[in-house]
Enzyme design. Structure first.
Site, mmCIF file in Angstrom:
data_model
loop_
_atom_site.group_PDB
_atom_site.id
_atom_site.type_symbol
_atom_site.label_atom_id
_atom_site.label_comp_id
_atom_site.label_asym_id
_atom_site.label_seq_id
_atom_site.Cartn_x
_atom_site.Cartn_y
_atom_site.Cartn_z
ATOM 1 N N TYR A 152 0.839 -1.199 0.000
ATOM 2 C CA TYR A 152 0.000 0.000 0.000
ATOM 3 C C TYR A 152 0.881 1.260 0.000
ATOM 4 O O TYR A 152 0.661 2.192 -0.780
ATOM 5 C CB TYR A 152 -0.955 0.016 1.210
ATOM 6 C CG TYR A 152 -1.821 1.253 1.203
ATOM 7 C CD1 TYR A 152 -2.902 1.370 0.327
ATOM 8 C CD2 TYR A 152 -1.523 2.344 2.028
ATOM 9 C CE1 TYR A 152 -3.670 2.523 0.280
ATOM 10 C CE2 TYR A 152 -2.286 3.502 1.987
ATOM 11 C CZ TYR A 152 -3.360 3.585 1.112
ATOM 12 O OH TYR A 152 -4.103 4.742 1.053
ATOM 13 N N ARG A 199 1.316 7.759 13.002
ATOM 14 C CA ARG A 199 0.771 8.920 13.718
ATOM 15 C C ARG A 199 -0.755 8.973 13.638
ATOM 16 O O ARG A 199 -1.424 9.357 14.581
ATOM 17 C CB ARG A 199 1.373 10.197 13.119
ATOM 18 C CG ARG A 199 1.031 11.454 13.894
ATOM 19 C CD ARG A 199 1.226 12.686 13.036
ATOM 20 N NE ARG A 199 0.343 12.644 11.869
ATOM 21 C CZ ARG A 199 0.405 13.518 10.860
ATOM 22 N NH1 ARG A 199 1.325 14.460 10.855
ATOM 23 N NH2 ARG A 199 -0.442 13.412 9.860
ATOM 24 N N ARG A 209 -10.605 2.865 7.943
ATOM 25 C CA ARG A 209 -9.525 2.581 6.992
ATOM 26 C C ARG A 209 -8.215 2.596 7.759
ATOM 27 O O ARG A 209 -7.521 3.595 7.815
ATOM 28 C CB ARG A 209 -9.502 3.614 5.871
ATOM 29 C CG ARG A 209 -10.672 3.477 4.920
ATOM 30 C CD ARG A 209 -10.735 4.613 3.943
ATOM 31 N NE ARG A 209 -9.664 4.542 2.955
ATOM 32 C CZ ARG A 209 -8.810 5.526 2.737
ATOM 33 N NH1 ARG A 209 -8.841 6.618 3.443
ATOM 34 N NH2 ARG A 209 -7.899 5.408 1.806
ATOM 35 N N PHE A 274 14.117 20.208 -0.435
ATOM 36 C CA PHE A 274 12.775 19.685 -0.735
ATOM 37 C C PHE A 274 12.635 18.240 -0.247
ATOM 38 O O PHE A 274 11.606 17.853 0.309
ATOM 39 C CB PHE A 274 12.511 19.771 -2.243
ATOM 40 C CG PHE A 274 11.291 19.028 -2.691
ATOM 41 C CD1 PHE A 274 10.038 19.615 -2.630
ATOM 42 C CD2 PHE A 274 11.389 17.726 -3.162
ATOM 43 C CE1 PHE A 274 8.904 18.918 -3.018
ATOM 44 C CE2 PHE A 274 10.259 17.025 -3.560
ATOM 45 C CZ PHE A 274 9.015 17.621 -3.488
HETATM 46 C C1 PS7 Z 1 4.367 15.405 -5.527
HETATM 47 C C2 PS7 Z 1 5.558 16.454 -3.536
HETATM 48 C C3 PS7 Z 1 11.452 13.068 -2.294
HETATM 49 C C4 PS7 Z 1 12.267 10.978 -3.509
HETATM 50 C C5 PS7 Z 1 -0.865 14.174 -2.287
HETATM 51 C C6 PS7 Z 1 6.804 13.249 -1.108
HETATM 52 C C7 PS7 Z 1 -1.638 11.217 0.447
HETATM 53 C C8 PS7 Z 1 3.043 10.917 2.834
HETATM 54 O O1 PS7 Z 1 -3.612 12.474 3.086
HETATM 55 O O2 PS7 Z 1 -0.592 15.138 3.191
HETATM 56 O O3 PS7 Z 1 -3.022 14.005 4.989
HETATM 57 O O4 PS7 Z 1 -2.794 11.521 5.273
HETATM 58 O O5 PS7 Z 1 0.160 14.102 5.349
HETATM 59 C C9 PS7 Z 1 3.698 14.911 -3.159
HETATM 60 C C10 PS7 Z 1 10.311 10.842 -2.077
HETATM 61 C C11 PS7 Z 1 0.248 11.986 -2.725
HETATM 62 C C12 PS7 Z 1 5.772 11.052 -0.638
HETATM 63 C C13 PS7 Z 1 0.651 10.278 0.074
HETATM 64 C C14 PS7 Z 1 2.508 14.131 -3.528
HETATM 65 C C15 PS7 Z 1 9.222 11.325 -1.222
HETATM 66 C C16 PS7 Z 1 -1.035 11.240 -2.759
HETATM 67 C C17 PS7 Z 1 4.650 11.650 0.102
HETATM 68 C C18 PS7 Z 1 1.702 13.961 -2.278
HETATM 69 C C19 PS7 Z 1 7.887 11.036 -1.881
HETATM 70 C C20 PS7 Z 1 -1.010 10.041 -1.790
HETATM 71 C C21 PS7 Z 1 1.409 13.369 1.804
HETATM 72 C C22 PS7 Z 1 3.596 10.598 0.420
HETATM 73 O O6 PS7 Z 1 1.059 13.192 3.211
HETATM 74 O O7 PS7 Z 1 -1.263 12.765 3.732
HETATM 75 C C23 PS7 Z 1 4.503 15.556 -4.058
HETATM 76 C C24 PS7 Z 1 11.289 11.604 -2.608
HETATM 77 C C25 PS7 Z 1 0.346 13.314 -2.467
HETATM 78 C C26 PS7 Z 1 6.768 11.758 -1.186
HETATM 79 C C27 PS7 Z 1 -0.616 10.489 -0.381
HETATM 80 C C28 PS7 Z 1 1.206 10.973 1.227
HETATM 81 C C29 PS7 Z 1 1.789 12.225 1.065
HETATM 82 C C30 PS7 Z 1 2.569 11.106 1.432
HETATM 83 P P1 PS7 Z 1 -2.753 12.688 4.297
HETATM 84 P P2 PS7 Z 1 -0.149 13.883 3.897
HETATM 85 MN MN MN Z 2 -5.477 8.466 0.947
HETATM 86 MN MN MN Z 3 -1.767 14.866 6.380
#
Ligand code: PS7
Ligand code: MN
Ligand code: MN
Ligand code: MN
Ligand code: MN
Ligand code: MN
Length: 356
Positions: A152, A199, A209, A274
């Site tokens: 997942y 968390r 979920r 970043f």
């Molecule tokens: C394209 C920056 C840097 C190599 C919306 C950044 C939600 C943890 O929904 O907002 O509040 O529980 O707290 C981000 C690797 C993805 C992973 C995943 C796209 C790092 C849709 C972040 C973010 C790769 C699915 C946000 C994965 O957490 O979640 C960009 C390198 C989105 C990264 C989701 C979660 C992100 C997440 P919620 P959060």
């Molecule tokens: Mn989600």
């Molecule tokens: Mn969040």
């Protein structure tokens, strides 16, 4: 030529920037400090995935799971192809607005270089396919085992790491070989996602979920269900909950060496920031969660996570105080303050620092 930069509709770009600040709980500042040849691509990547996640997270809009799955699987060829596509009434607040005003995102997306559009569309389709696989699974009691938990996390976060690496490489701010570091970029995403899942125990559990793997938590629940830890009847039960939590934190920490290896490959200071700042926030969150019973009663916040003092003033064994709220987790999520977040993470010297 890389010097001829696509032109974006300024009003649509303004919408994207404004909505980013509203929907992003931690990424707005680190996105906005990126160099201009990468910033808009990552901004749109974020908003597209945030829109997809809004669909995944909504538990009331769709009449059936089947309808949700259809919507997820179609997203890359509706939202990313049809400039007029919108969705009304899904999600809440600013995330709902993002879907309702999606044509403004589409307009900016459509003006990105073809290579960036291909990365965004490819990752969006693969993430949606993974999300769809889990829609039908009953996650009321979490994932089945660590393999399913990892799977997942790969779909919703590991793939983001892959996509970002490809965008970094195609911008030429990073080496082209970074795009091929699939294991390391996957682990970067898993580290953030596992921290979020640890968390958000209570928030996810009450939503039906849950993601904590049964093969771990059942070792501690004395035959009870996942809610056992939220309402510990005895001192023994309370201790067991903390041991379970520590087990999961330890599992997440195994990702740290690969995350450091990934970070060590970066050369651009802004790309490094970043990538590194969310990882630092995550490790501080894990520090705060370790052996902290507040995880079971609210949301453990990490607003002050970057302060060096937090690790010296707090013990990691139950001494944590005042770091969670008793109010419903969803509403206790603090929205980040508006305005100029990038300024807080600017380097103090004009000299580009070495990334590692
Ligand atoms: C394209 C920056 C840097 C190599 C919306 C950044 C939600 C943890 O929904 O907002 O509040 O529980 O707290 C981000 C690797 C993805 C992973 C995943 C796209 C790092 C849709 C972040 C973010 C790769 C699915 C946000 C994965 O957490 O979640 C960009 C390198 C989105 C990264 C989701 C979660 C992100 C997440 P919620 P959060
Ligand atoms: Mn989600
Ligand atoms: Mn969040
Ligand atoms: Mn979400
Ligand atoms: Mn979450
Ligand atoms: Mn590894």
């Amino acid at each position: 030529s890389p010097l001829i930069r696509e032109t974006f509709n300024p009003l649509d770009l303004k919408f994207c920037d404004d909505i980013l600040c509203k929907v992003s709980r931690s990424f707005a500042a680190v996105i906005r400090q990126l160099p201009s040849q990468l910033l808009v691509d990552v901004l749109i990547f974020y908003l597209v995935l945030r829109a997809l996640d809004t669909i995944e997270d909504d538990m009331t809009y769709f009449p059936s799971n089947e309808e949700k799955v259809k919507s997820l699987l179609a997203f890359h060829k509706t939202a990313l192809v049809d400039p007029t596509w919108t969705m009304m009434g899904c999600g809440e607040g600013d995330e709902r607005r993002l879907l309702e005003e999606f044509p403004k995102c589409h307009s900016v997306y459509a003006a990105l270089p073809e290579g960036s559009r291909r990365v965004i569309s490819d990752i969006t389709l693969r993430m949606a396919t993974g999300m769809a696989e889990f829609v039908d699974k009953d996650l009321g009691q979490g994932t089945v085992d660590v393999a399913q938990y990892n799977r997942y996390c790969h779909f919703v976060a590991g793939l983001v790491g892959e996509g970002l690496s490809r965008l970094f490489a195609s911008s030429e701010l990073e080496r082209s070989a970074l795009a091929g570091e699939l294991h390391l970029s996957d682990q970067m995403g898993l580290f953030l996602q596992k921290t979020n899942i640890i968390r958000d125990y209570l928030e996810d559990y009450v939503d039906g979920r849950a993601f904590w793997p049964q093969s771990i938590w059942k070792k501690y629940s004395a035959g009870g269900d996942l809610g056992y830890f939220a309402n510990p009847a005895t001192e023994e039960a309370k201790k067991a909950g903390l041991c379970c939590l520590n087990d999961l934190v330890t599992d997440a920490l195994e990702l740290a060496p690969d995350c450091l290896a990934y970070l060590s490959k970066l050369r651009c200071a802004e790309v490094f920031r970043f990538c590194a700042i969310p990882q630092v926030m995550a490790i501080a969150t894990l520090d705060r969660c370790y052996h902290n019973a507040d995880v079971f009663t609210g949301v453990v916040k990490y607003g002050r996570a970057c302060r060096a003092s937090s690790s010296t003033t707090q013990s990691t064994c139950g001494g944590c105080t005042g770091s969670s709220t008793g109010s419903p987790p969803a509403s206790s999520r603090g929205r980040r303050r508006r305005g100029g977040p990038a300024s807080t993470i600017r380097p103090t010297t004009g000299q580009p620092e070495r990334a590692a």
